[in-house]
Design a protein around this motif. Structure first.
Motif, PDB file in Angstrom:
ATOM      1  N   ASN A   1       0.902  -1.366   0.216  1.00  0.00           N
ATOM      2  CA  ASN A   1       0.088  -0.060  -0.194  1.00  0.00           C
ATOM      3  C   ASN A   1       0.642   1.182  -0.092  1.00  0.00           C
ATOM      4  O   ASN A   1       0.929   2.342  -0.818  1.00  0.00           O
ATOM      5  CB  ASN A   1      -0.983  -0.315   1.611  1.00  0.00           C
ATOM      6  N   ARG A   2       2.009   0.935   0.804  1.00  0.00           N
ATOM      7  CA  ARG A   2       2.974   2.126   1.056  1.00  0.00           C
ATOM      8  C   ARG A   2       3.429   2.869  -0.966  1.00  0.00           C
ATOM      9  O   ARG A   2       3.757   3.675  -1.187  1.00  0.00           O
ATOM     10  CB  ARG A   2       4.175   2.248   1.830  1.00  0.00           C
ATOM     11  N   LEU A   3       4.409   0.999  -0.915  1.00  0.00           N
ATOM     12  CA  LEU A   3       4.704   2.006  -2.690  1.00  0.00           C
ATOM     13  C   LEU A   3       3.587   2.274  -4.312  1.00  0.00           C
ATOM     14  O   LEU A   3       3.864   2.818  -4.266  1.00  0.00           O
ATOM     15  CB  LEU A   3       5.476   0.174  -2.981  1.00  0.00           C
ATOM     16  N   LEU A   4       2.474   1.775  -3.395  1.00  0.00           N
ATOM     17  CA  LEU A   4       0.917   1.618  -3.958  1.00  0.00           C
ATOM     18  C   LEU A   4       1.027   3.527  -4.126  1.00  0.00           C
ATOM     19  O   LEU A   4       0.991   4.444  -5.298  1.00  0.00           O
ATOM     20  CB  LEU A   4      -0.273   1.758  -3.839  1.00  0.00           C
ATOM     21  N   VAL A   5       1.125   3.720  -3.026  1.00  0.00           N
ATOM     22  CA  VAL A   5       0.608   5.482  -2.354  1.00  0.00           C
ATOM     23  C   VAL A   5       1.906   6.793  -3.144  1.00  0.00           C
ATOM     24  O   VAL A   5       1.505   7.814  -3.361  1.00  0.00           O
ATOM     25  CB  VAL A   5       0.440   5.814  -0.975  1.00  0.00           C
ATOM     26  N   LEU A   6       3.267   6.222  -3.000  1.00  0.00           N
ATOM     27  CA  LEU A   6       4.072   6.747  -4.336  1.00  0.00           C
ATOM     28  C   LEU A   6       3.780   6.884  -4.934  1.00  0.00           C
ATOM     29  O   LEU A   6       4.577   7.997  -5.284  1.00  0.00           O
ATOM     30  CB  LEU A   6       5.366   5.976  -2.996  1.00  0.00           C
ATOM     31  N   CYS A   7       3.811   5.562  -5.401  1.00  0.00           N
ATOM     32  CA  CYS A   7       4.037   6.058  -7.189  1.00  0.00           C
ATOM     33  C   CYS A   7       2.945   7.027  -7.723  1.00  0.00           C
ATOM     34  O   CYS A   7       2.689   7.045  -8.474  1.00  0.00           O
ATOM     35  CB  CYS A   7       4.263   4.444  -7.770  1.00  0.00           C
ATOM     36  N   THR A   8       1.558   6.193  -6.959  1.00  0.00           N
ATOM     37  CA  THR A   8       1.049   7.387  -7.589  1.00  0.00           C
ATOM     38  C   THR A   8       1.032   8.411  -7.295  1.00  0.00           C
ATOM     39  O   THR A   8       1.327   9.359  -8.194  1.00  0.00           O
ATOM     40  CB  THR A   8      -0.703   6.852  -6.928  1.00  0.00           C
ATOM     41  N   ALA A   9       1.728   9.164  -5.919  1.00  0.00           N
ATOM     42  CA  ALA A   9       1.951  10.444  -5.309  1.00  0.00           C
ATOM     43  C   ALA A   9       2.847  11.360  -6.752  1.00  0.00           C
ATOM     44  O   ALA A   9       2.752  11.950  -7.403  1.00  0.00           O
ATOM     45  CB  ALA A   9       2.175  10.459  -4.387  1.00  0.00           C
ATOM     46  N   MET A  10       3.904  10.348  -7.350  1.00  0.00           N
ATOM     47  CA  MET A  10       5.048  10.905  -7.967  1.00  0.00           C
ATOM     48  C   MET A  10       4.181  10.790  -9.702  1.00  0.00           C
ATOM     49  O   MET A  10       4.679  11.683 -10.191  1.00  0.00           O
ATOM     50  CB  MET A  10       6.119   9.792  -8.592  1.00  0.00           C
ATOM     51  N   LEU A  11       3.018   9.773 -10.069  1.00  0.00           N
ATOM     52  CA  LEU A  11       2.681  10.310 -11.227  1.00  0.00           C
ATOM     53  C   LEU A  11       2.390  11.154 -11.472  1.00  0.00           C
ATOM     54  O   LEU A  11       2.891  12.324 -12.275  1.00  0.00           O
ATOM     55  CB  LEU A  11       2.236   8.727 -11.592  1.00  0.00           C
ATOM     56  N   LEU A  12       1.306  11.862 -10.273  1.00  0.00           N
ATOM     57  CA  LEU A  12       0.626  13.176 -10.258  1.00  0.00           C
ATOM     58  C   LEU A  12       1.186  14.065 -10.623  1.00  0.00           C
ATOM     59  O   LEU A  12       1.638  15.502 -11.082  1.00  0.00           O
ATOM     60  CB  LEU A  12      -0.748  13.069  -8.844  1.00  0.00           C
ATOM     61  N   TYR A  13       2.851  14.320  -9.001  1.00  0.00           N
ATOM     62  CA  TYR A  13       3.869  14.904  -9.101  1.00  0.00           C
ATOM     63  C   TYR A  13       4.437  15.322 -10.702  1.00  0.00           C
ATOM     64  O   TYR A  13       4.889  16.336 -10.692  1.00  0.00           O
ATOM     65  CB  TYR A  13       4.139  14.532  -7.574  1.00  0.00           C
ATOM     66  N   GLY A  14       4.778  14.215 -10.997  1.00  0.00           N
ATOM     67  CA  GLY A  14       5.447  14.640 -12.424  1.00  0.00           C
ATOM     68  C   GLY A  14       4.802  15.679 -13.178  1.00  0.00           C
ATOM     69  O   GLY A  14       5.239  15.673 -14.358  1.00  0.00           O
ATOM     70  N   LEU A  15       3.561  15.907 -13.435  1.00  0.00           N
ATOM     71  CA  LEU A  15       2.680  16.011 -13.575  1.00  0.00           C
ATOM     72  C   LEU A  15       2.810  17.919 -13.696  1.00  0.00           C
ATOM     73  O   LEU A  15       3.320  19.125 -15.213  1.00  0.00           O
ATOM     74  CB  LEU A  15       0.888  16.736 -13.964  1.00  0.00           C
ATOM     75  N   ILE A  16       3.144  18.208 -13.174  1.00  0.00           N
ATOM     76  CA  ILE A  16       3.266  19.683 -12.448  1.00  0.00           C
ATOM     77  C   ILE A  16       5.296  20.158 -13.385  1.00  0.00           C
ATOM     78  O   ILE A  16       5.044  21.165 -14.063  1.00  0.00           O
ATOM     79  CB  ILE A  16       4.244  20.165 -10.978  1.00  0.00           C
ATOM     80  N   PRO A  17       6.267  18.921 -13.212  1.00  0.00           N
ATOM     81  CA  PRO A  17       7.161  19.980 -14.182  1.00  0.00           C
ATOM     82  C   PRO A  17       7.138  19.741 -15.822  1.00  0.00           C
ATOM     83  O   PRO A  17       7.550  19.865 -16.562  1.00  0.00           O
ATOM     84  CB  PRO A  17       8.467  18.452 -13.561  1.00  0.00           C
ATOM     85  N   ALA A  18       6.755  18.726 -15.764  1.00  0.00           N
ATOM     86  CA  ALA A  18       5.756  18.319 -17.460  1.00  0.00           C
ATOM     87  C   ALA A  18       5.124  19.847 -18.286  1.00  0.00           C
ATOM     88  O   ALA A  18       5.958  20.223 -19.484  1.00  0.00           O
ATOM     89  CB  ALA A  18       5.183  17.622 -18.293  1.00  0.00           C
ATOM     90  N   PHE A  19       4.557  20.199 -17.263  1.00  0.00           N
ATOM     91  CA  PHE A  19       4.046  21.474 -17.916  1.00  0.00           C
ATOM     92  C   PHE A  19       5.076  22.702 -17.676  1.00  0.00           C
ATOM     93  O   PHE A  19       5.020  23.493 -18.070  1.00  0.00           O
ATOM     94  CB  PHE A  19       2.233  21.736 -17.316  1.00  0.00           C
TER      95      PHE A  19
END
Length: 367
Positions: free
Chosen positions: A95-113
Protein backbone atom coordinates in the motif's frame (compact mmCIF):
# COMPACT_ATOMS: atom_id res chain seq x y z
CA UNK A 1 48.88 -9.27 0.45
CA UNK A 2 50.71 -7.59 3.32
CA UNK A 3 49.10 -5.74 6.22
CA UNK A 4 50.25 -2.39 4.81
CA UNK A 5 48.65 -3.22 1.43
CA UNK A 6 45.37 -4.06 3.16
CA UNK A 7 45.57 -0.83 5.13
CA UNK A 8 46.12 1.17 1.92
CA UNK A 9 43.16 -0.58 0.26
CA UNK A 10 40.94 0.17 3.25
CA UNK A 11 42.00 3.84 3.22
CA UNK A 12 41.25 4.07 -0.51
CA UNK A 13 37.88 2.40 -0.01
CA UNK A 14 36.96 4.83 2.78
CA UNK A 15 38.13 7.77 0.68
CA UNK A 16 36.13 6.61 -2.34
CA UNK A 17 33.12 5.92 -0.15
CA UNK A 18 33.24 9.49 1.17
CA UNK A 19 33.47 10.83 -2.39
CA UNK A 20 30.55 8.78 -3.72
CA UNK A 21 28.37 9.61 -0.71
CA UNK A 22 29.14 13.35 -0.81
CA UNK A 23 26.55 15.93 -1.86
CA UNK A 24 28.85 17.19 -4.62
CA UNK A 25 28.98 13.79 -6.32
CA UNK A 26 25.22 13.34 -5.81
CA UNK A 27 24.36 16.59 -7.56
CA UNK A 28 26.93 16.06 -10.33
CA UNK A 29 25.38 12.66 -11.01
CA UNK A 30 21.92 14.22 -11.18
CA UNK A 31 23.14 16.91 -13.59
CA UNK A 32 24.70 14.30 -15.90
CA UNK A 33 21.52 12.18 -15.85
CA UNK A 34 19.27 15.17 -16.55
CA UNK A 35 21.56 16.44 -19.33
CA UNK A 36 21.51 13.04 -21.03
CA UNK A 37 17.73 12.99 -20.80
CA UNK A 38 17.59 16.47 -22.32
CA UNK A 39 19.64 15.30 -25.31
CA UNK A 40 17.31 12.33 -25.82
CA UNK A 41 14.24 14.50 -25.44
CA UNK A 42 15.37 16.94 -28.15
CA UNK A 43 14.54 14.28 -30.70
CA UNK A 44 10.86 14.97 -29.91
CA UNK A 45 11.30 18.58 -31.09
CA UNK A 46 11.94 18.34 -34.85
CA UNK A 47 13.01 22.00 -35.03
CA UNK A 48 16.35 21.04 -33.52
CA UNK A 49 16.93 18.59 -36.36
CA UNK A 50 15.63 20.78 -39.19
CA UNK A 51 17.66 23.82 -38.08
CA UNK A 52 20.93 22.14 -37.19
CA UNK A 53 23.26 25.05 -38.07
CA UNK A 54 21.48 27.69 -35.95
CA UNK A 55 20.20 25.54 -33.08
CA UNK A 56 23.37 24.91 -31.03
CA UNK A 57 22.80 27.86 -28.69
CA UNK A 58 19.07 27.14 -28.53
CA UNK A 59 19.84 23.48 -27.83
CA UNK A 60 22.11 24.34 -24.92
CA UNK A 61 19.53 26.74 -23.43
CA UNK A 62 17.00 23.95 -23.71
CA UNK A 63 19.31 21.58 -21.81
CA UNK A 64 20.17 24.25 -19.24
CA UNK A 65 16.49 24.89 -18.54
CA UNK A 66 15.75 21.17 -18.40
CA UNK A 67 18.62 20.48 -15.97
CA UNK A 68 17.81 23.48 -13.75
CA UNK A 69 14.14 22.68 -13.44
CA UNK A 70 14.96 18.99 -13.10
CA UNK A 71 17.21 19.61 -10.07
CA UNK A 72 14.47 21.62 -8.36
CA UNK A 73 11.86 18.95 -9.09
CA UNK A 74 14.25 16.23 -7.92
CA UNK A 75 14.48 17.88 -4.50
CA UNK A 76 10.71 18.21 -4.52
CA UNK A 77 10.41 14.48 -5.18
CA UNK A 78 12.59 13.75 -2.14
CA UNK A 79 10.43 15.99 0.04
CA UNK A 80 7.29 14.33 -1.30
CA UNK A 81 8.75 10.88 -0.58
CA UNK A 82 9.39 11.87 3.04
CA UNK A 83 5.89 13.29 3.40
CA UNK A 84 4.23 10.20 1.91
CA UNK A 85 6.37 7.87 4.04
CA UNK A 86 5.34 9.65 7.24
CA UNK A 87 1.71 9.86 6.19
CA UNK A 88 1.21 6.16 5.38
CA UNK A 89 3.98 4.58 7.43
CA UNK A 90 1.67 2.21 9.32
CA UNK A 91 0.18 0.62 6.21
CA UNK A 92 1.34 -2.50 4.39
CA UNK A 93 4.45 -2.22 2.22
CA UNK A 94 2.42 -2.78 -0.96
CA UNK A 95 0.00 0.00 0.00
CA UNK A 96 2.81 2.40 0.85
CA UNK A 97 4.53 1.71 -2.46
CA UNK A 98 1.25 2.18 -4.35
CA UNK A 99 0.63 5.53 -2.65
CA UNK A 100 4.21 6.63 -3.36
CA UNK A 101 4.06 5.73 -7.07
CA UNK A 102 0.65 7.40 -7.44
CA UNK A 103 1.95 10.55 -5.78
CA UNK A 104 4.98 10.58 -8.09
CA UNK A 105 2.83 10.12 -11.20
CA UNK A 106 0.67 13.09 -10.22
CA UNK A 107 3.67 15.15 -9.18
CA UNK A 108 5.27 14.48 -12.58
CA UNK A 109 2.56 16.58 -14.23
CA UNK A 110 3.87 19.71 -12.52
CA UNK A 111 7.40 19.76 -14.03
CA UNK A 112 6.06 18.53 -17.37
CA UNK A 113 3.63 21.46 -17.81
CA UNK A 114 5.99 23.93 -16.10
CA UNK A 115 8.90 23.09 -18.38
CA UNK A 116 6.70 23.17 -21.49
CA UNK A 117 5.49 26.66 -20.54
CA UNK A 118 8.94 28.06 -19.61
CA UNK A 119 10.54 26.58 -22.72
CA UNK A 120 7.82 28.05 -24.92
CA UNK A 121 8.28 31.48 -23.32
CA UNK A 122 12.07 31.27 -23.72
CA UNK A 123 11.74 30.24 -27.37
CA UNK A 124 9.45 33.20 -28.08
CA UNK A 125 11.48 35.85 -26.20
CA UNK A 126 14.99 34.73 -27.24
CA UNK A 127 14.50 33.18 -30.69
CA UNK A 128 11.07 34.50 -31.75
CA UNK A 129 9.91 30.99 -32.43
CA UNK A 130 6.38 29.74 -31.72
CA UNK A 131 6.61 25.99 -32.35
CA UNK A 132 6.98 25.20 -28.63
CA UNK A 133 4.10 27.52 -27.69
CA UNK A 134 1.83 25.94 -30.26
CA UNK A 135 2.65 22.51 -28.88
CA UNK A 136 2.06 23.67 -25.32
CA UNK A 137 -1.20 25.51 -26.04
CA UNK A 138 -2.51 22.51 -27.96
CA UNK A 139 -1.33 20.11 -25.19
CA UNK A 140 0.45 18.19 -27.89
CA UNK A 141 1.61 14.60 -27.55
CA UNK A 142 5.23 15.44 -28.34
CA UNK A 143 5.77 18.22 -25.81
CA UNK A 144 3.63 17.43 -22.77
CA UNK A 145 3.54 13.65 -22.83
CA UNK A 146 7.21 13.34 -23.72
CA UNK A 147 8.25 15.64 -20.89
CA UNK A 148 5.93 13.86 -18.51
CA UNK A 149 7.37 10.44 -19.28
CA UNK A 150 10.96 11.58 -18.82
CA UNK A 151 10.30 13.40 -15.57
CA UNK A 152 8.21 10.56 -14.16
CA UNK A 153 10.98 8.07 -14.92
CA UNK A 154 13.48 10.17 -13.00
CA UNK A 155 11.18 11.07 -10.11
CA UNK A 156 9.73 7.61 -9.61
CA UNK A 157 13.07 5.82 -9.59
CA UNK A 158 14.54 8.45 -7.29
CA UNK A 159 11.49 8.34 -5.00
CA UNK A 160 11.51 4.55 -4.75
CA UNK A 161 15.24 4.49 -4.00
CA UNK A 162 14.81 7.08 -1.26
CA UNK A 163 11.71 5.33 0.07
CA UNK A 164 13.41 1.95 0.44
CA UNK A 165 16.47 3.57 1.96
CA UNK A 166 14.27 5.24 4.58
CA UNK A 167 12.25 2.07 5.08
CA UNK A 168 15.42 0.04 5.63
CA UNK A 169 16.71 2.53 8.20
CA UNK A 170 13.32 2.47 9.94
CA UNK A 171 13.28 -1.33 10.03
CA UNK A 172 16.81 -1.45 11.47
CA UNK A 173 15.89 1.11 14.12
CA UNK A 174 12.65 -0.71 14.96
CA UNK A 175 14.42 -4.06 15.22
CA UNK A 176 17.08 -2.57 17.51
CA UNK A 177 14.47 -1.05 19.81
CA UNK A 178 12.47 -4.28 19.74
CA UNK A 179 15.49 -6.35 20.76
CA UNK A 180 16.35 -3.94 23.56
CA UNK A 181 12.77 -4.04 24.79
CA UNK A 182 12.65 -7.84 24.64
CA UNK A 183 15.91 -8.13 26.55
CA UNK A 184 14.66 -5.72 29.22
CA UNK A 185 11.43 -7.68 29.61
CA UNK A 186 13.31 -10.97 29.72
CA UNK A 187 15.67 -9.69 32.40
CA UNK A 188 12.73 -8.50 34.48
CA UNK A 189 10.98 -11.87 34.18
CA UNK A 190 14.12 -13.80 34.99
CA UNK A 191 14.81 -11.71 38.08
CA UNK A 192 11.46 -12.79 39.55
CA UNK A 193 12.97 -16.22 40.22
CA UNK A 194 15.69 -15.10 42.61
CA UNK A 195 13.82 -13.51 45.55
CA UNK A 196 10.87 -15.92 45.33
CA UNK A 197 13.03 -19.02 45.68
CA UNK A 198 15.56 -17.46 48.03
CA UNK A 199 13.13 -16.62 50.83
CA UNK A 200 11.54 -20.09 50.73
CA UNK A 201 14.99 -21.68 51.07
CA UNK A 202 15.98 -19.49 54.01
CA UNK A 203 12.75 -20.34 55.78
CA UNK A 204 13.52 -24.07 55.57
CA UNK A 205 17.15 -23.61 56.57
CA UNK A 206 16.17 -21.62 59.66
CA UNK A 207 14.23 -24.61 60.98
CA UNK A 208 16.78 -27.18 59.84
CA UNK A 209 19.83 -25.82 61.70
CA UNK A 210 18.24 -26.69 65.03
CA UNK A 211 17.61 -30.32 64.02
CA UNK A 212 20.73 -31.60 62.23
CA UNK A 213 24.06 -29.93 61.64
CA UNK A 214 25.11 -32.48 59.00
CA UNK A 215 21.86 -32.19 57.09
CA UNK A 216 22.05 -28.43 57.35
CA UNK A 217 25.54 -28.56 55.80
CA UNK A 218 24.26 -30.71 52.92
CA UNK A 219 21.32 -28.36 52.50
CA UNK A 220 23.63 -25.35 52.32
CA UNK A 221 25.85 -27.15 49.80
CA UNK A 222 22.92 -27.89 47.50
CA UNK A 223 21.55 -24.38 47.99
CA UNK A 224 24.95 -23.01 46.96
CA UNK A 225 24.84 -25.16 43.80
CA UNK A 226 21.41 -23.79 42.99
CA UNK A 227 22.52 -20.21 43.38
CA UNK A 228 25.69 -20.88 41.45
CA UNK A 229 23.45 -22.07 38.64
CA UNK A 230 21.20 -19.01 38.91
CA UNK A 231 24.20 -16.65 38.88
CA UNK A 232 25.98 -18.47 36.05
CA UNK A 233 22.86 -18.65 33.86
CA UNK A 234 21.46 -15.26 34.84
CA UNK A 235 22.38 -13.68 31.52
CA UNK A 236 21.53 -16.69 29.35
CA UNK A 237 18.14 -16.89 27.67
CA UNK A 238 18.38 -20.63 27.09
CA UNK A 239 20.15 -23.60 28.69
CA UNK A 240 20.44 -27.24 27.68
CA UNK A 241 17.88 -29.61 29.15
CA UNK A 242 20.69 -31.66 30.71
CA UNK A 243 21.98 -28.55 32.51
CA UNK A 244 18.45 -27.82 33.74
CA UNK A 245 18.06 -31.40 35.01
CA UNK A 246 21.37 -31.17 36.91
CA UNK A 247 20.08 -27.99 38.55
CA UNK A 248 16.80 -29.76 39.27
CA UNK A 249 18.62 -32.52 41.21
CA UNK A 250 19.87 -29.96 43.72
CA UNK A 251 16.45 -28.32 43.89
CA UNK A 252 14.68 -31.65 44.48
CA UNK A 253 17.12 -32.42 47.31
CA UNK A 254 15.96 -29.26 49.07
CA UNK A 255 12.33 -30.11 48.35
CA UNK A 256 12.69 -33.64 49.75
CA UNK A 257 13.98 -32.20 53.03
CA UNK A 258 11.39 -29.47 53.17
CA UNK A 259 8.46 -31.81 52.49
CA UNK A 260 9.88 -35.02 54.03
CA UNK A 261 9.99 -37.13 50.87
CA UNK A 262 6.36 -36.48 50.04
CA UNK A 263 7.23 -35.35 46.50
CA UNK A 264 8.29 -37.90 43.89
CA UNK A 265 9.79 -36.84 40.60
CA UNK A 266 10.47 -39.05 37.56
CA UNK A 267 11.81 -38.21 34.10
CA UNK A 268 11.72 -39.97 30.72
CA UNK A 269 13.73 -37.83 28.35
CA UNK A 270 15.70 -39.02 25.34
CA UNK A 271 19.46 -38.62 25.80
CA UNK A 272 19.84 -36.77 22.52
CA UNK A 273 17.14 -34.30 23.57
CA UNK A 274 18.90 -33.78 26.90
CA UNK A 275 22.10 -32.85 25.11
CA UNK A 276 20.73 -30.82 22.19
CA UNK A 277 17.39 -29.43 23.38
CA UNK A 278 17.22 -26.12 25.27
CA UNK A 279 14.67 -24.33 27.48
CA UNK A 280 14.67 -21.06 29.47
CA UNK A 281 16.56 -21.42 32.79
CA UNK A 282 14.59 -22.65 35.85
CA UNK A 283 11.52 -23.56 33.77
CA UNK A 284 11.18 -27.06 35.26
CA UNK A 285 11.86 -25.78 38.77
CA UNK A 286 9.05 -23.24 38.50
CA UNK A 287 6.60 -25.87 37.21
CA UNK A 288 7.43 -28.23 40.07
CA UNK A 289 7.12 -25.41 42.56
CA UNK A 290 3.74 -24.56 41.05
CA UNK A 291 2.55 -28.18 41.42
CA UNK A 292 3.65 -28.27 45.07
CA UNK A 293 1.90 -25.00 45.82
CA UNK A 294 -1.52 -26.02 44.49
CA UNK A 295 -1.80 -29.69 45.53
CA UNK A 296 -1.99 -31.59 48.82
CA UNK A 297 0.42 -34.45 49.58
CA UNK A 298 1.91 -36.40 52.46
CA UNK A 299 4.61 -38.96 53.15
CA UNK A 300 2.02 -41.76 52.94
CA UNK A 301 0.42 -40.34 49.81
CA UNK A 302 3.13 -38.50 47.87
CA UNK A 303 2.56 -36.17 44.95
CA UNK A 304 3.81 -37.65 41.68
CA UNK A 305 5.41 -35.31 39.14
CA UNK A 306 6.52 -36.71 35.82
CA UNK A 307 8.46 -35.21 32.91
CA UNK A 308 8.77 -36.86 29.51
CA UNK A 309 9.81 -35.83 26.00
CA UNK A 310 7.24 -36.20 23.25
CA UNK A 311 6.99 -34.77 19.71
CA UNK A 312 9.22 -31.76 20.31
CA UNK A 313 7.81 -30.96 23.74
CA UNK A 314 8.53 -31.67 27.38
CA UNK A 315 5.35 -32.76 29.14
CA UNK A 316 5.36 -31.90 32.82
CA UNK A 317 2.42 -33.59 34.53
CA UNK A 318 1.23 -33.96 38.09
CA UNK A 319 -1.77 -35.41 39.86
CA UNK A 320 -4.54 -32.99 40.74
CA UNK A 321 -5.27 -33.04 44.46
CA UNK A 322 -7.09 -29.90 45.37
CA UNK A 323 -6.35 -28.55 48.81
CA UNK A 324 -9.16 -28.02 51.28
CA UNK A 325 -8.04 -24.40 51.44
CA UNK A 326 -6.87 -23.52 47.92
CA UNK A 327 -3.61 -21.63 47.70
CA UNK A 328 -3.87 -18.04 46.54
CA UNK A 329 -2.63 -18.02 42.96
CA UNK A 330 -0.74 -14.97 41.74
CA UNK A 331 -0.30 -16.53 38.28
CA UNK A 332 3.32 -15.36 38.24
CA UNK A 333 4.88 -18.80 37.68
CA UNK A 334 3.07 -19.92 34.53
CA UNK A 335 2.82 -16.38 33.20
CA UNK A 336 6.57 -15.97 33.67
CA UNK A 337 7.29 -19.14 31.70
CA UNK A 338 4.80 -18.22 28.98
CA UNK A 339 6.30 -14.79 28.44
CA UNK A 340 9.89 -16.03 28.52
CA UNK A 341 9.07 -18.58 25.81
CA UNK A 342 7.39 -15.93 23.68
CA UNK A 343 10.35 -13.58 24.04
CA UNK A 344 13.05 -16.21 23.58
CA UNK A 345 11.59 -18.18 20.67
CA UNK A 346 8.16 -16.87 19.70
CA UNK A 347 6.65 -20.24 20.69
CA UNK A 348 3.92 -20.81 23.27
CA UNK A 349 3.39 -23.29 26.07
CA UNK A 350 0.25 -25.45 26.23
CA UNK A 351 -1.73 -26.11 29.39
CA UNK A 352 -4.16 -29.04 29.76
CA UNK A 353 -6.34 -29.41 32.84
CA UNK A 354 -8.64 -32.19 33.98
CA UNK A 355 -10.00 -33.46 37.30
CA UNK A 356 -7.19 -36.03 37.54
CA UNK A 357 -4.10 -34.48 35.96
CA UNK A 358 -2.52 -31.13 35.18
CA UNK A 359 -0.15 -31.06 32.19
CA UNK A 360 2.06 -28.30 30.89
CA UNK A 361 3.64 -28.80 27.45
CA UNK A 362 6.76 -26.70 27.00
CA UNK A 363 8.44 -26.56 23.57
CA UNK A 364 11.94 -27.95 23.20
CA UNK A 365 13.99 -25.25 21.51
CA UNK A 366 16.70 -26.60 19.25
CA UNK A 367 19.67 -24.41 18.19
Amino acid sequence: MTTSDKSIEQDLFKKNERIFSSKTFKYLARIVILYLFSIIFKSFDLSFIEDVHTSIFRSQLFSLLYVGLGLICWEGAIWLSRYVEKGVLKGYISNRLLVLCTAMLLYGLIPAFLFAFLYAMMDIMVFNRYEAWESFSAVSYNMIFGLYIFYVLILTVNGIIYYYKGLKEYQVQTERLKRENIQAQYDALRNQIDPHFFFNSLSVLTNLVYKSADLSADYITQLAKIYRYILDKKFENLVSIQTELDFLDSYLFLISIRHQNSIRFTAEIDEQIKAQGTIPPATLQMLIENAIKHNRFSANDPLLIHVKSEAGYLLVSNQVRKKNVPAISSGIGLDNIRKRYELASGRVIEIHRSDEVFIVKIPIITP
